[in-house]
Design an enzyme around this catalytic site. Structure first.
Site, PDB file in Angstrom:
ATOM      1  N   CYS A 248       0.845  -1.207   0.000  1.00 33.92           N
ATOM      2  CA  CYS A 248       0.000   0.000   0.000  1.00 33.92           C
ATOM      3  C   CYS A 248       0.875   1.251   0.000  1.00 33.92           C
ATOM      4  O   CYS A 248       0.601   2.218  -0.717  1.00 33.92           O
ATOM      5  CB  CYS A 248      -0.916   0.011   1.217  1.00 33.92           C
ATOM      6  SG  CYS A 248      -1.901  -1.483   1.387  1.00 33.92           S
ATOM      7  N   GLU A 373       5.797   8.038   4.534  1.00 34.09           N
ATOM      8  CA  GLU A 373       5.970   7.121   3.391  1.00 34.09           C
ATOM      9  C   GLU A 373       7.445   6.823   3.151  1.00 34.09           C
ATOM     10  O   GLU A 373       7.884   6.677   2.011  1.00 34.09           O
ATOM     11  CB  GLU A 373       5.360   7.705   2.113  1.00 34.09           C
ATOM     12  CG  GLU A 373       3.934   8.152   2.224  1.00 34.09           C
ATOM     13  CD  GLU A 373       2.987   6.988   2.449  1.00 34.09           C
ATOM     14  OE1 GLU A 373       3.419   5.830   2.313  1.00 34.09           O
ATOM     15  OE2 GLU A 373       1.830   7.260   2.780  1.00 34.09           O
TER      16      GLU A 373
HETATM   17  C1  LIG Z   1       1.998  14.442   8.598  1.00 29.34           C
HETATM   18  C2  LIG Z   1       2.242  12.980   8.798  1.00 29.34           C
HETATM   19  C3  LIG Z   1       1.294  12.058   8.362  1.00 29.34           C
HETATM   20  C4  LIG Z   1       1.492  10.681   8.585  1.00 29.34           C
HETATM   21  N1  LIG Z   1       0.502   9.794   8.228  1.00 29.34           N
HETATM   22  C5  LIG Z   1       0.634   8.483   8.591  1.00 29.34           C
HETATM   23  C6  LIG Z   1      -0.463   7.572   8.390  1.00 29.34           C
HETATM   24  O1  LIG Z   1      -1.527   7.936   7.879  1.00 29.34           O
HETATM   25  N2  LIG Z   1      -0.301   6.273   8.792  1.00 29.34           N
HETATM   26  C7  LIG Z   1       0.860   5.825   9.368  1.00 29.34           C
HETATM   27  O2  LIG Z   1       0.945   4.652   9.697  1.00 29.34           O
HETATM   28  N3  LIG Z   1       1.912   6.680   9.582  1.00 29.34           N
HETATM   29  C8  LIG Z   1       1.828   7.991   9.206  1.00 29.34           C
HETATM   30  N4  LIG Z   1       2.866   8.873   9.433  1.00 29.34           N
HETATM   31  C9  LIG Z   1       4.072   8.388  10.103  1.00 29.34           C
HETATM   32  C10 LIG Z   1       5.303   8.382   9.225  1.00 29.34           C
HETATM   33  O3  LIG Z   1       5.234   7.335   8.295  1.00 29.34           O
HETATM   34  C11 LIG Z   1       6.545   8.318  10.142  1.00 29.34           C
HETATM   35  O4  LIG Z   1       6.666   9.602  10.753  1.00 29.34           O
HETATM   36  C12 LIG Z   1       7.804   7.960   9.395  1.00 29.34           C
HETATM   37  O5  LIG Z   1       7.784   6.616   8.995  1.00 29.34           O
HETATM   38  C13 LIG Z   1       9.054   8.200  10.245  1.00 29.34           C
HETATM   39  O6  LIG Z   1       8.916   7.597  11.482  1.00 29.34           O
HETATM   40  P1  LIG Z   1       9.221   8.443  12.822  1.00 29.34           P
HETATM   41  O7  LIG Z   1       8.529   9.749  12.715  1.00 29.34           O
HETATM   42  O8  LIG Z   1       8.891   7.562  13.957  1.00 29.34           O
HETATM   43  O9  LIG Z   1      10.766   8.756  12.755  1.00 29.34           O
HETATM   44  P2  LIG Z   1      11.964   7.753  13.174  1.00 29.34           P
HETATM   45  O10 LIG Z   1      11.785   6.434  12.519  1.00 29.34           O
HETATM   46  O11 LIG Z   1      12.153   7.819  14.639  1.00 29.34           O
HETATM   47  O12 LIG Z   1      13.192   8.482  12.458  1.00 29.34           O
HETATM   48  C14 LIG Z   1      13.786   9.696  12.955  1.00 29.34           C
HETATM   49  C15 LIG Z   1      14.968  10.024  12.061  1.00 29.34           C
HETATM   50  O13 LIG Z   1      15.919   8.954  12.108  1.00 29.34           O
HETATM   51  C16 LIG Z   1      16.177   8.492  10.777  1.00 29.34           C
HETATM   52  N5  LIG Z   1      16.456   7.058  10.773  1.00 29.34           N
HETATM   53  C17 LIG Z   1      15.665   6.034  11.222  1.00 29.34           C
HETATM   54  N6  LIG Z   1      16.237   4.857  11.000  1.00 29.34           N
HETATM   55  C18 LIG Z   1      17.427   5.127  10.368  1.00 29.34           C
HETATM   56  C19 LIG Z   1      18.480   4.319   9.855  1.00 29.34           C
HETATM   57  N7  LIG Z   1      18.444   2.964   9.892  1.00 29.34           N
HETATM   58  N8  LIG Z   1      19.551   4.939   9.292  1.00 29.34           N
HETATM   59  C20 LIG Z   1      19.602   6.296   9.207  1.00 29.34           C
HETATM   60  N9  LIG Z   1      18.642   7.111   9.664  1.00 29.34           N
HETATM   61  C21 LIG Z   1      17.557   6.532  10.241  1.00 29.34           C
HETATM   62  C22 LIG Z   1      14.940   8.838   9.992  1.00 29.34           C
HETATM   63  O14 LIG Z   1      15.203   8.884   8.600  1.00 29.34           O
HETATM   64  C23 LIG Z   1      14.586  10.175  10.582  1.00 29.34           C
HETATM   65  O15 LIG Z   1      15.379  11.173   9.989  1.00 29.34           O
HETATM   66  C24 LIG Z   1       2.691  10.235   9.196  1.00 29.34           C
HETATM   67  C25 LIG Z   1       3.654  11.171   9.599  1.00 29.34           C
HETATM   68  C26 LIG Z   1       3.430  12.517   9.416  1.00 29.34           C
HETATM   69  C27 LIG Z   1       4.478  13.500   9.896  1.00 29.34           C
END
Ligand SMILES: Cc1cc2nc3c(=O)[nH]c(=O)nc-3n(C[C@H](O)[C@H](O)[C@H](O)COP(=O)(O)OP(=O)(O)OC[C@H]3O[C@@H](n4cnc5c(N)ncnc54)[C@H](O)[C@@H]3O)c2cc1C
Length: 394
Positions: A248, A373
């Protein structure tokens, strides 16, 4: 003056142009006159849902079940026009169509599709897609939400964060871990599984996240799941494991490859118009070489991004698109778009930090778009793995 320096228009069919123009007209009539106020007030009016539904935009790339059955390129162009209005509005269509409806379409039983998809295409039922958790974002395998099988029913416990549209949705697709013993009792595959959860089910609570500096004209929520009890057939039967949500997410990521450029184009157009009107030192801003360099750099990058998106769209319609190629589009076009929006803001000077002009609103929105995403970093690692054969995620 058009920003289409390469004549990309000539690469589109009449049908594709008609879909694009139809959505552009919708944005001009229903979004542009109000979006600055919605953004300031941090509201997403629910009156926009029937407008999007009547235009056939919910699940527009799906066939049957009341969906419009449009091509991937048409879908992409529609996303570009919506995001020229605001990323938050494009996100509504992505969450409803690419995430919630796609989950049921790709992984659901025939009965589940018949029950939910026509009502979702018509906008009578709004859906959401709950994958991310407070402690599991980039690494969804670390999710803590569980589904236990008890007396012929599924019982869900856990929490989700950042879930788009959850507080207005009638149905949620919730991804949860099913342990081996529960899977054996239910006679299904264990691992991450999707569940169709009516949001009126006791134990389901969605609370909007209100202190956002980005995507203000849109809704994202925290979800609590406390003993949410569902019938056995609430489980999506196909594609167990993380493949389910990722299939998805790929649909939504593809849409973003086009969509982000809509925000960029709108910002470039705003800067261009302003540069022609505004005079300093008795000359228009547009007559200064430094301003022209900014405008040209923005337009060149925009055109390159549009060619990239179109290549992905043609490949998707031909059935040859690889998931890693979507990462190229999502990564590159979000990066391009945010740079264009920020550069466009500089041409607007002080006026550019108000809601009178779109570029900074778009740039702030794109902070979210480059994060959800799959973040820039995650798409970089996906492509790094393709190039090197080495997995560098953990
Ligand atoms: C406006 C908005 C709408 C959203 N809508 C949805 C939704 O409808 N459904 C849903 O399920 N989710 C949704 N999300 C969630 C979104 O998919 C997550 O915010 C995203 O996957 C990042 O996860 P996190 O915010 O927990 O950041 P984290 O995973 O904690 O990451 C923080 C930082 O660390 C970096 N990082 C993480 N792992 C690594 C690695 N292995 N190596 C290097 N860098 C790394 C990331 O790139 C990022 O810069 C939404 C988010 C936002 C902001």
């Amino acid at each position: 003056m058009t920003t289409d320096l390469l004549g990309i228009e000539s690469l589109l069919t009449d049908e594709e142009k008609a879909t694009r123009d139809r959505v552009a007209a919708l944005v001009s009539e229903h979004i542009r006159p109000h979006i600055a106020q919605w953004y300031e007030d941090a509201v997403l009016p629910e009156s926009i849902f029937p407008v999007l539904a009547e235009a056939g935009l919910f699940g527009m790339h799906l066939d049957g079940y009341g969906c419009a059955g449009r091509s991937a390129v048409e879908y992409g162009l529609a996303m570009q026009e919506l995001e020229a209005g605001d990323s938050g509005i494009r996100t509504v269509v992505s969450v409803q169509g690419s995430l919630a409806m796609s989950a049921i379409y790709k992984h659901g039983s025939e009965e589940q599709k018949q029950q939910w998809l026509p009502a979702m295409a018509a906008g009578d039922v709004i859906g959401c897609f709950g994958l991310t958790e407070p402690t599991a974002g980039s690494d969804p395998a670390g999710m803590a939400t569980v589904a236990r099988y008890r007396s012929g029913e599924w019982v869900l416990d856990g929490a989700k964060r950042w879930i788009g549209l959850a507080s207005v949705a009638k149905v949620a697709i919730i991804w949860a871990k099913v342990a081996e013993e529960d899977a054996a009792a239910a006679d299904v595959e264990p691992g991450v599984r999707g569940f169709i959860v009516p949001t009126s089910t006791p134990g389901f609570t969605a609370s909007p996240i209100t202190n956002k500096l980005s995507m203000r004209a849109s809704i994202q929520c925290d979800i609590e799941l406390e003993g949410v009890t569902l019938p056995a057939d609430a489980l999506l039967p196909k594609h167990p494991g993380l493949k389910g949500p990722f299939m998805c997410l790929n649909e939504a990521r593809f849409g973003i490859s086009f969509g982000a450029l809509g925000a960029a184009r709108d910002s470039l157009e705003a800067a261009l118009a302003y540069a022609k009107e505004r005079t300093q030192f008795d000359r228009s801003l547009a007559s200064f070489q430094l301003t022209q360099k900014k405008l040209v750099d923005m337009a060149v990058e925009l055109n390159k991004g549009q060619l990239l998106a179109l290549q992905l769209g043609r490949a998707k319609d031909a059935g040859t698109l690889e998931p890693y190629q979507i990462s190229v589009g999502k990564l590159a076009n979000c990066r391009t778009a945010i740079e264009i929006c920020r550069e466009a803001r500089t041409i607007l000077g002080g006026n550019g930090i108000t809601t009178d002009y779109s570029p900074l609103r778009h740039a702030a929105n794109l902070e979210s778009v480059r994060t959800y995403e799959g973040t820039d970093e995650i798409h970089t690692l996906i492509l790094g793995r393709v190039l090197t054969g080495e997995q560098a995620f953990s």
